[in-house]
Design a protein around this motif. Sequence first.
Motif, short mmCIF file in Angstrom:
data_model
loop_
_atom_site.label_atom_id
_atom_site.label_comp_id
_atom_site.label_asym_id
_atom_site.label_seq_id
_atom_site.Cartn_x
_atom_site.Cartn_y
_atom_site.Cartn_z
N LEU A 112 -7.35 5.65 -4.05
CA LEU A 112 -6.45 5.10 -3.04
C LEU A 112 -6.49 6.04 -1.84
CD1 LEU A 112 -4.39 2.76 -2.63
CD2 LEU A 112 -2.62 4.40 -3.24
N TYR A 123 0.83 -1.20 0.00
CA TYR A 123 0.00 0.00 0.00
C TYR A 123 0.86 1.26 0.00
CZ TYR A 123 -2.53 3.85 2.21
OH TYR A 123 -3.04 5.08 2.51
N SER A 124 1.94 1.26 0.81
CA SER A 124 2.83 2.41 0.89
C SER A 124 3.47 2.71 -0.46
CB SER A 124 3.91 2.17 1.95
OG SER A 124 4.88 3.20 1.95
N ARG A 143 1.49 6.66 -6.95
CA ARG A 143 0.09 6.68 -7.39
C ARG A 143 -0.11 7.34 -8.75
NH1 ARG A 143 1.18 9.97 -3.25
NH2 ARG A 143 0.60 12.18 -3.30
N HIS A 202 2.39 1.74 -3.45
CA HIS A 202 1.36 2.15 -4.41
C HIS A 202 1.00 3.62 -4.20
CE1 HIS A 202 -0.39 -1.93 -5.90
NE2 HIS A 202 0.92 -1.85 -6.03
N TYR A 203 0.95 4.04 -2.95
CA TYR A 203 0.60 5.44 -2.68
C TYR A 203 1.72 6.37 -3.15
CZ TYR A 203 -1.12 9.62 -0.38
OH TYR A 203 -1.57 10.89 -0.13
#
Length: 584
Positions: free
Chosen positions: A93, A55-56, A62, A58-59
């Motif tokens: 997101l 998640y980190s 982004r 991908h952010y």
Amino acid sequence: MSAAPPSSPPLIPSTKLLTQDFFPGDHATSHGCPHLKPFKKNGEILSNYQILARYSLHYKNRHALGILPPKDNKKRQKHSEDNQSNSKPTRQLPTPACLTCETALGRIHACLQCVYVGCWKGEHIQHHSKETGHTFSMEISRCGLYCNQCKDFVYDRDFEGIHNGEIIRSSETISMMQEPGQKRPRYAKWHAGTKEAAAIKAGAKLKTCQGLRGLRNMGSTCFMNVILQCFIHNPLLRSYFLSDQHSSKRCEVNNDCMGCEMDQLFTQFYSGAKVPYGPCSFLHTMWMSSSDLAGYAQQDAHEFFISALNQIHAKSPSAKLHHCNCVIHKTFAGVLQSDVTCLNCANVTSAFDPILDISLDLRPTKRSKSAVNKARGGNDERNDGPNSLADCLDRYTHPEKLGTNEYNCSKCGKTGQEATKQLSIKVIPPVLSFQLKRFEHSMGASKIETKIKFPAQLDMTQYTTSARRLKKNKLAAQQKMNGTSGSENGSPSTLSSISSASSVNASMEPIPTYIYNLFAVINHQGKMDTGHYTAYAKHRGEWFSLDDHKVSLATQKEVLDSKAYMLFYVKQTLDYDFVNASKD
């Protein structure tokens, strides 16, 4: 917007993520935090860390992945409704924020034992850990593992293995989205078997910090010393020679082998000796190989650099004229593409030239205001002069108008036709070497003292041939959808408008395989004929100042504030198979 990325790969079972199996039976030394071992038995904390690390990343990426926060997405949806567009909404997101005070600042931590997210500055994550007894959390921006009982960030190679694996997957996804036509070999992880692990353990010995050593000045040889220091701290050359890929004991070249001299140089630097080393043998071999460099006169460091590369290549057993696989070409070789466009019929003629480094002019060139200047708000009809490495690269790759007598078009048959020429990098090397042309010989010998700003991390995406082609194709498709593509016969005006709009548009999102990290800088102090060369090099994460026999610790600010003459960058993400990758 580029096509949607492929679906995220499934989570790998935690049992396969553990890296202790590299050294079977050595689980006790796999981490430095004594509180981790009980939690790692069921693997849940590892899986939670992997989800949060993904998640980190991908952010962080982004924009490159086409995923935006909900706030930006609403603006886009409103814009689409106003234009009555049928485009699909952007995937959302959520922004990492504290569940207590809803701030997105102040070092956001995510608990690895529940779903709570809290900030460090407001002490909400600390209060959560105290109230629930939960021990471990992950700092989202850097994926750091925090232990509440140790009251500190802790290192664990299992968690590091997970993080590195997610970085590789994220990089592959971004590369596939930004360059859908590229076919790069995929990274394959290697695991040692029981016998191999035993052999590694038996042959491995811990040694003191090595590779950092001064070089004696043997009479105006500072130009050689700085180049040798940059060779020593080049990660690819270091890996090649320290793994006995060229051994002076087994070399079949009778004499004057520069590969053997490099092997002996690395042997001396990693012998553990602290006193400065005098590379007499290396200097003598260079004198015998290159008569132009013989003698005790001060020489140009860049000329010595190119000569040394040519001599190492020439004496390599695998040296070839074309598609050479020697260590020099594996490390420094790239391909420059030159596109000449006829302004009468829009015919494009491409030529390809091999390069080992890039020489950049520091003097401003008189030309019409570029799109880059427009984007920066400049109002002058000429560039005010370079003040950064990016400015030098912009001018190096900017379209240049050829004179009427410099080009004959093979398609329209007109001689003395006006045309434009533009350079781009078709094959980008693992190590980028830049020479900033500070010495002029046109109207007498002089030195340019202009300070050039250069970054610690360099994005070369916008200067590559493939990135520019994709950018041009996207713009042409967008103009076609909007009905503003111009004439259909590919007239020069159409191509000119596309090129201009392409330059004005924001550059492509960074592609991981085109991100470079600075590892060495060469400086020249004093006048042209009586100056002195010094260098900075990065060793084990720290910067050092190298002034012949003097070696001292330096800061990154000192490095970036220096008046550089040569710059060395290494790829942040290396191609797994360079030979195959260079054929793309």
